[in-house]
Design an enzyme around this catalytic site. Structure first.
Site, PDB file in Angstrom:
ATOM      1  CD  GLN A  93      -4.772   3.559 -10.773  1.00  0.00           C
ATOM      2  OE1 GLN A  93      -4.434   4.522 -11.465  1.00  0.00           O
ATOM      3  NE2 GLN A  93      -5.960   3.465 -10.194  1.00  0.00           N
ATOM      4  CG  HIS A  99      -5.579   2.111  -4.270  1.00  0.00           C
ATOM      5  ND1 HIS A  99      -6.051   1.939  -5.557  1.00  0.00           N
ATOM      6  CD2 HIS A  99      -4.278   1.726  -4.291  1.00  0.00           C
ATOM      7  CE1 HIS A  99      -5.074   1.467  -6.312  1.00  0.00           C
ATOM      8  NE2 HIS A  99      -3.978   1.327  -5.566  1.00  0.00           N
ATOM      9  CG  HIS A 101      -0.323   2.184  -1.831  1.00  0.00           C
ATOM     10  ND1 HIS A 101      -0.148   0.824  -1.915  1.00  0.00           N
ATOM     11  CD2 HIS A 101      -0.767   2.566  -3.053  1.00  0.00           C
ATOM     12  CE1 HIS A 101      -0.445   0.408  -3.133  1.00  0.00           C
ATOM     13  NE2 HIS A 101      -0.833   1.451  -3.851  1.00  0.00           N
TER      14      HIS A 101
HETATM   15  P1  5GP Z   1      -1.681  -0.153  -7.014  1.00  0.00           P
HETATM   16  O1  5GP Z   1      -0.609  -1.003  -7.630  1.00  0.00           O
HETATM   17  O2  5GP Z   1      -2.924  -0.130  -7.892  1.00  0.00           O
HETATM   18  O3  5GP Z   1      -1.251   1.209  -6.573  1.00  0.00           O
HETATM   19  O4  5GP Z   1      -2.073  -0.881  -5.667  1.00  0.00           O
HETATM   20  C1  5GP Z   1      -2.934  -1.974  -5.604  1.00  0.00           C
HETATM   21  C2  5GP Z   1      -2.606  -2.713  -4.351  1.00  0.00           C
HETATM   22  O5  5GP Z   1      -3.689  -3.576  -4.075  1.00  0.00           O
HETATM   23  C3  5GP Z   1      -1.358  -3.583  -4.448  1.00  0.00           C
HETATM   24  O6  5GP Z   1      -0.407  -3.166  -3.472  1.00  0.00           O
HETATM   25  C4  5GP Z   1      -1.878  -4.996  -4.207  1.00  0.00           C
HETATM   26  O7  5GP Z   1      -0.996  -5.781  -3.439  1.00  0.00           O
HETATM   27  C5  5GP Z   1      -3.185  -4.749  -3.499  1.00  0.00           C
HETATM   28  N1  5GP Z   1      -4.196  -5.776  -3.718  1.00  0.00           N
HETATM   29  C6  5GP Z   1      -4.527  -6.340  -4.909  1.00  0.00           C
HETATM   30  N2  5GP Z   1      -5.517  -7.230  -4.737  1.00  0.00           N
HETATM   31  C7  5GP Z   1      -5.818  -7.226  -3.419  1.00  0.00           C
HETATM   32  C8  5GP Z   1      -6.756  -7.955  -2.625  1.00  0.00           C
HETATM   33  O8  5GP Z   1      -7.533  -8.777  -3.108  1.00  0.00           O
HETATM   34  N3  5GP Z   1      -6.783  -7.681  -1.304  1.00  0.00           N
HETATM   35  C9  5GP Z   1      -5.942  -6.763  -0.730  1.00  0.00           C
HETATM   36  N4  5GP Z   1      -6.057  -6.572   0.587  1.00  0.00           N
HETATM   37  N5  5GP Z   1      -5.040  -6.060  -1.444  1.00  0.00           N
HETATM   38  C10 5GP Z   1      -4.984  -6.297  -2.762  1.00  0.00           C
END
Ligand code: 5GP
Length: 113
Positions: A93, A99, A101
């Site tokens: 994360q 969120h 995916h």
């Molecule tokens: P996590 O790693 O927290 O599960 O997922 C966060 C996701 O947010 C990542 O896949 C990353 O690419 C995406 N992300 C980060 N910053 C932004 C942004 O400014 N806009 C969009 N559309 N996605 C983002």
């Protein structure tokens, strides 16, 4: 004080996103660094840092997010897809606003790394 995240800024329209879905409880938009041909994030409008912080009263919201995820995946014409919720830094994360995916459009390996 609630911490600002990139997703709270997206919700406030301070940062643009490629939105694919929106309703009173959540929005969905394309991941900026897609890991598959379809990579969409579904986020609640309510500020919840991660699954660690959810409460029993979030039951309907969490159900709604899952149903919206499936609806979006089908709208994207995915036959197979993966829904992922990373919880905590060691699990990958990076944004601390809950969120889901939606990842699909290619063969996905299991187990994930
Ligand atoms: P996590 O790693 O927290 O599960 O997922 C966060 C996701 O947010 C990542 O896949 C990353 O690419 C995406 N992300 C980060 N910053 C932004 C942004 O400014 N806009 C969009 N559309 N996605 C983002």
């Amino acid at each position: 004080m609630t911490e600002e995240t990139i997703f709270s800024k997206i919700l406030k329209r301070e940062i643009p996103c490629d939105e694919v879905y929106s309703d009173e409880h959540c929005i969905a938009f394309r991941d900026i660094q897609p890991q598959a041909p379809v990579h969409i994030l579904v986020i609640p409008r309510k500020t919840i840092a991660s699954l660690k912080e959810v409460e029993t009263s979030d039951k309907n919201l969490l159900g709604h997010l899952m149903i919206v995820s499936a609806k979006i995946a089908k709208e994207q014409e995915l036959e197979n897809w993966r829904t992922v919720i990373n919880t905590g830094e060691e699990a990958g994360q990076t944004v601390f606003h809950l969120h889901i995916h939606i990842i699909g459009g290619r063969k996905l390996l299991w187990p994930p790394g």
